[in-house]
Design a protein around this motif. Sequence first.
Motif, mmCIF file in Angstrom:
data_model
loop_
_atom_site.group_PDB
_atom_site.id
_atom_site.type_symbol
_atom_site.label_atom_id
_atom_site.label_comp_id
_atom_site.label_asym_id
_atom_site.label_seq_id
_atom_site.Cartn_x
_atom_site.Cartn_y
_atom_site.Cartn_z
ATOM 1 N N ALA A 1 7.896 9.184 -0.786
ATOM 2 C CA ALA A 1 7.458 7.804 -1.028
ATOM 3 C C ALA A 1 7.424 6.981 0.240
ATOM 4 C CB ALA A 1 8.394 7.158 -2.049
ATOM 5 N N GLY A 2 7.793 7.563 1.321
ATOM 6 C CA GLY A 2 7.778 6.809 2.553
ATOM 7 C C GLY A 2 8.864 5.754 2.622
ATOM 8 N N VAL A 3 9.895 5.904 1.814
ATOM 9 C CA VAL A 3 10.969 4.914 1.811
ATOM 10 C C VAL A 3 11.895 5.199 2.982
ATOM 11 C CG1 VAL A 3 12.976 4.029 0.565
ATOM 12 C CG2 VAL A 3 10.900 4.682 -0.678
ATOM 13 N N GLU A 4 12.099 4.209 3.828
ATOM 14 C CA GLU A 4 13.017 4.372 4.952
ATOM 15 C C GLU A 4 14.361 3.816 4.544
ATOM 16 O OE1 GLU A 4 13.986 6.081 8.115
ATOM 17 O OE2 GLU A 4 11.845 6.001 7.708
ATOM 18 N N PRO A 5 15.385 4.658 4.484
ATOM 19 C CA PRO A 5 16.653 4.099 4.042
ATOM 20 C C PRO A 5 17.206 3.103 5.047
ATOM 21 C CG PRO A 5 16.897 6.390 4.647
ATOM 22 C CD PRO A 5 15.464 6.058 4.827
ATOM 23 N N PHE A 6 18.020 2.238 4.546
ATOM 24 C CA PHE A 6 18.648 1.197 5.354
ATOM 25 C C PHE A 6 19.399 1.847 6.512
ATOM 26 C CE2 PHE A 6 20.049 -3.140 5.405
ATOM 27 C CZ PHE A 6 21.287 -3.120 5.997
ATOM 28 N N PRO A 7 19.024 1.570 7.744
ATOM 29 C CA PRO A 7 19.738 2.234 8.843
ATOM 30 C C PRO A 7 21.150 1.683 8.998
ATOM 31 C CG PRO A 7 18.100 0.687 9.694
ATOM 32 C CD PRO A 7 18.007 0.632 8.204
ATOM 33 N N ASP A 8 22.060 2.547 9.372
ATOM 34 C CA ASP A 8 23.468 2.164 9.401
ATOM 35 C C ASP A 8 23.825 1.567 10.766
ATOM 36 O OD1 ASP A 8 26.228 3.988 7.936
ATOM 37 O OD2 ASP A 8 25.858 1.871 8.192
ATOM 38 N N THR A 9 23.120 0.494 11.152
ATOM 39 C CA THR A 9 23.265 -0.037 12.504
ATOM 40 C C THR A 9 24.634 -0.669 12.738
ATOM 41 O OG1 THR A 9 22.223 -2.014 11.649
ATOM 42 C CG2 THR A 9 20.840 -0.523 12.914
ATOM 43 N N ASN A 10 25.278 -1.045 11.640
ATOM 44 C CA ASN A 10 26.550 -1.748 11.753
ATOM 45 C C ASN A 10 27.696 -0.827 12.170
ATOM 46 O OD1 ASN A 10 28.191 -3.942 11.493
ATOM 47 N ND2 ASN A 10 28.596 -3.592 9.317
ATOM 48 N N ASP A 11 27.452 0.471 11.982
ATOM 49 C CA ASP A 11 28.556 1.403 12.149
ATOM 50 C C ASP A 11 28.759 1.766 13.608
ATOM 51 O OD1 ASP A 11 30.518 3.142 11.816
ATOM 52 O OD2 ASP A 11 29.408 4.560 10.559
ATOM 53 N N GLN A 12 29.881 1.438 14.146
ATOM 54 C CA GLN A 12 30.188 1.737 15.543
ATOM 55 C C GLN A 12 30.975 3.052 15.635
ATOM 56 O OE1 GLN A 12 29.003 -0.475 17.900
ATOM 57 N NE2 GLN A 12 28.059 -1.397 16.095
ATOM 58 N N ASP A 13 30.854 3.874 14.594
ATOM 59 C CA ASP A 13 31.611 5.126 14.565
ATOM 60 C C ASP A 13 33.103 4.875 14.741
ATOM 61 O OD1 ASP A 13 29.158 7.342 15.963
ATOM 62 O OD2 ASP A 13 29.745 6.976 13.897
ATOM 63 N N ARG A 14 33.547 3.804 14.138
ATOM 64 C CA ARG A 14 34.972 3.502 14.229
ATOM 65 C C ARG A 14 35.762 4.557 13.467
ATOM 66 N NH1 ARG A 14 34.895 -2.801 12.989
ATOM 67 N NH2 ARG A 14 32.713 -2.339 12.662
ATOM 68 N N VAL A 15 36.792 5.046 14.042
ATOM 69 C CA VAL A 15 37.604 6.049 13.373
ATOM 70 C C VAL A 15 38.861 5.376 12.856
ATOM 71 C CG1 VAL A 15 38.874 8.208 13.642
ATOM 72 C CG2 VAL A 15 36.745 7.854 14.875
ATOM 73 N N CYS A 16 39.129 5.599 11.591
ATOM 74 C CA CYS A 16 40.292 4.954 11.003
ATOM 75 C C CYS A 16 41.385 6.002 10.830
ATOM 76 C CB CYS A 16 39.886 4.374 9.656
ATOM 77 S SG CYS A 16 41.258 3.754 8.735
ATOM 78 N N GLY A 17 42.498 5.793 11.425
ATOM 79 C CA GLY A 17 43.609 6.716 11.255
ATOM 80 C C GLY A 17 44.220 6.545 9.883
ATOM 81 N N LYS A 18 45.029 7.510 9.495
ATOM 82 C CA LYS A 18 45.657 7.408 8.176
ATOM 83 C C LYS A 18 47.134 7.075 8.353
ATOM 84 C CE LYS A 18 42.885 11.096 6.494
ATOM 85 N NZ LYS A 18 43.133 12.444 6.835
ATOM 86 N N SER A 19 47.569 6.114 7.557
ATOM 87 C CA SER A 19 48.973 5.738 7.667
ATOM 88 C C SER A 19 49.838 6.816 7.009
ATOM 89 C CB SER A 19 49.209 4.398 6.979
ATOM 90 O OG SER A 19 49.148 4.581 5.584
ATOM 91 N N GLU A 20 51.129 6.727 7.281
ATOM 92 C CA GLU A 20 52.113 7.656 6.718
ATOM 93 C C GLU A 20 52.034 7.689 5.194
ATOM 94 O OE1 GLU A 20 55.456 10.237 7.319
ATOM 95 O OE2 GLU A 20 53.747 9.613 8.527
ATOM 96 N N LYS A 21 51.648 6.536 4.598
ATOM 97 C CA LYS A 21 51.635 6.441 3.130
ATOM 98 C C LYS A 21 50.614 7.389 2.497
ATOM 99 C CE LYS A 21 52.974 1.562 3.205
ATOM 100 N NZ LYS A 21 52.464 0.188 3.058
ATOM 101 N N PHE A 22 49.619 7.801 3.261
ATOM 102 C CA PHE A 22 48.627 8.739 2.721
ATOM 103 C C PHE A 22 49.276 10.080 2.331
ATOM 104 C CE2 PHE A 22 45.532 5.817 4.221
ATOM 105 C CZ PHE A 22 44.260 6.200 3.834
ATOM 106 N N ALA A 23 50.439 10.359 2.912
ATOM 107 C CA ALA A 23 51.068 11.669 2.688
ATOM 108 C C ALA A 23 51.773 11.759 1.332
ATOM 109 C CB ALA A 23 52.062 11.964 3.805
ATOM 110 N N GLU A 24 51.853 10.642 0.619
ATOM 111 C CA GLU A 24 52.482 10.678 -0.703
ATOM 112 C C GLU A 24 51.385 10.971 -1.728
ATOM 113 O OE1 GLU A 24 54.000 10.757 -4.019
ATOM 114 O OE2 GLU A 24 52.740 8.970 -3.906
ATOM 115 N N HIS A 25 51.535 12.071 -2.490
ATOM 116 C CA HIS A 25 50.420 12.519 -3.329
ATOM 117 C C HIS A 25 50.684 12.505 -4.831
ATOM 118 C CE1 HIS A 25 49.462 14.940 0.519
ATOM 119 N NE2 HIS A 25 48.667 13.899 0.469
ATOM 120 N N TYR A 26 51.910 12.253 -5.231
ATOM 121 C CA TYR A 26 52.211 12.482 -6.654
ATOM 122 C C TYR A 26 52.608 11.253 -7.462
ATOM 123 C CZ TYR A 26 51.889 17.420 -5.558
ATOM 124 O OH TYR A 26 51.420 18.641 -5.180
ATOM 125 N N ALA A 27 53.040 10.177 -6.797
ATOM 126 C CA ALA A 27 53.591 9.044 -7.560
ATOM 127 C C ALA A 27 52.566 8.485 -8.544
ATOM 128 C CB ALA A 27 54.067 7.953 -6.606
#
Length: 618
Positions: A341-367
Amino acid sequence: MATKRNPARLSGTSATVLPFGRVRVDPSDHSDHKRIPERILHAPGSVAHGYFEAYDAFAQYTRAVPFAEKGKRTPVSARFTKGASERGLKDMARDARGFAVKFRTDEGNWDLVGNNMPVFFIQDAMKFPDLVYDLKPAPHHGISRAESPHDTFWDFVSLMPESTHMLMWVMSDRAIPRSYRMMQGFGVHTFRLINEQGESVFCKFHWKPLQGTHSLVWDEAVKIADADPDFHRRDLWEAIESGEFPEWELGLQIFTEEQAQGFSFDVLDLTKIVPEELVPITPVGRMVLNRNPDHFFAETEQVAFCKSHMVPGIDFCHHPLLTGRRHSYADTQIARIAGKAGVEPFPDTNDQDRVCGKSEKFAEHYAQAALFYNSQSAVEKAHIAAAFRLELRGVGVPAIRERMLSSLVNVSRELAADVASGLGMQVPDAMPKAITDPEPAEVTVSPALSLKALPGQRGVRTRQIAVLVEQGVHHAPLASIHRALTDAGAVVHFVGSRVGVFVASSGEEIEADRSMESSPGVLFDALVVPDGSDAVQALAGNGHAMAFIKDIFRHCKTILALGAGRELLKMAGMGPVMNEDDGILLAESANAAEVAPAFITAVSGHRHSYHESTSPTK
Ligand code: HDD
């Protein structure tokens, strides 16, 4: 409910009506280019259009235009889907359902691409390709068990303790909804709302159906899959065509960054909810879906949702998962529709490839997996255990079952034991946890997580009620029940051994619009068993009728038996419980009008778990 299309709806569009009510919108319809690749996920689905209406101005939190003023209406299109299935598979399979809403705001499109479950399998988009691989049909022979994936899926999730919370939802009845109209929707991610002054708060989006949140039971889902493979899509379409417009309330959980820092879990971790008891939900508006598409291919197949489609006033948080999604949707749209259809998806220009680390709390999986399990009723818990048993029984490699059981021990020993017993296994030692001294959870039981907390406000509206008919039924009581039910908005079907006219004991004609042969009991929400000794005798000798009654009972739906109709319940094995069960109503024909309100109330309760423990046919 009517299934006829209204050609008047097409006025103002470029659509043309073809013979037999078919519609042509896209000039390339039926041409070489009719096909586009199906979505890798969420392939089968339904779109419906309508509007979102704000209850009030919400400007103190966001400058997003849909919330700018009281009564503001924004056109929307919603797409409901089956998450893992390929197109053409049955609607009923156990699966997370997609709940994507495109707001066509005055400042551009905002896509809120959510699911009917508030959590996800993984914490990091890096694992997404593996997840998709494991959800899809087996790579060597292309076979999936449809209702659930194969060893590779259970291998993946049993090695991925972070999936355990999502597994609880997927093994619960939430994964086999009664209807797309009867599902909650969740934005899943934590978003940011930003007001005119540039101040921001965190927010989670919740859709709550006025129709109630209701599910099927597994045996019912399996049988519906054969009786009507398109059950969910048909249900949505017919409700809208008949003027019963489904409606959801949008609620927001709003909290500050400081509050979030104090929580025992990380709000950027998609395997966690923010319990309602910790942050209550504020209702902000409603979505009404009042129009079916004119053209499936143009409006359902070619529609593209993209996480990056945002409007001023709503922003991302840098989740490790959301960042991945922002790339993936644009990428898949290019592959899927750009060529067509020639549809150009919205380009992700806002993304600066920021990497988000995971806090220690991510390691809790069962509560929170335990929070979900412990918040369910006894019946809901039993269904979760049964689903695990059924799924794990199909797993060929014993080590995978064992590993999954050892993970479940960390959720609940009771659950693990319940599953293990059905597999003929011992409960293994608990899987070692990634973190042994997590912060204590603020909430350990949340009544809001049980379906019991979500009855809705629409009573029996659109509920499908079967009234069995045969030659010689008593006409007057059926007529008064029929009147009461249709007045309350239920859809009543006379179901016979065949379709067509049956003659009542007093000579009136009753036309059956369904036959038991082609419309088994699983397709209905409740049952009326008629009076009339000749009719009862004929029904007693009809295998379809007895199976029909047993299925309604087995699936804990409401039954009303009039006069001699009680004998049929006894023959179906209900004798020992029929006087005690609140899902079974008994009345003489002369009292049909008086019992109707109680029947209507019982049907709006959806299911009666008393049957569950007593059913002779379970
Ligand atoms: Fe996704 C489609 C919901 C995680 C990549 N997703 C898709 C649709 C829904 C969701 C409702 C169907 C849209 C439609 O009707 O056309 N997805 C979710 C939710 C997630 C999620 C609630 C977790 C919070 N998804 C997710 C991740 C990735 C993707 C982590 C990749 C990194 N999703 C896709 C996709 C799809 C898609 C491959 C397939 C078809 C499409 O986009 O258009 O790009």
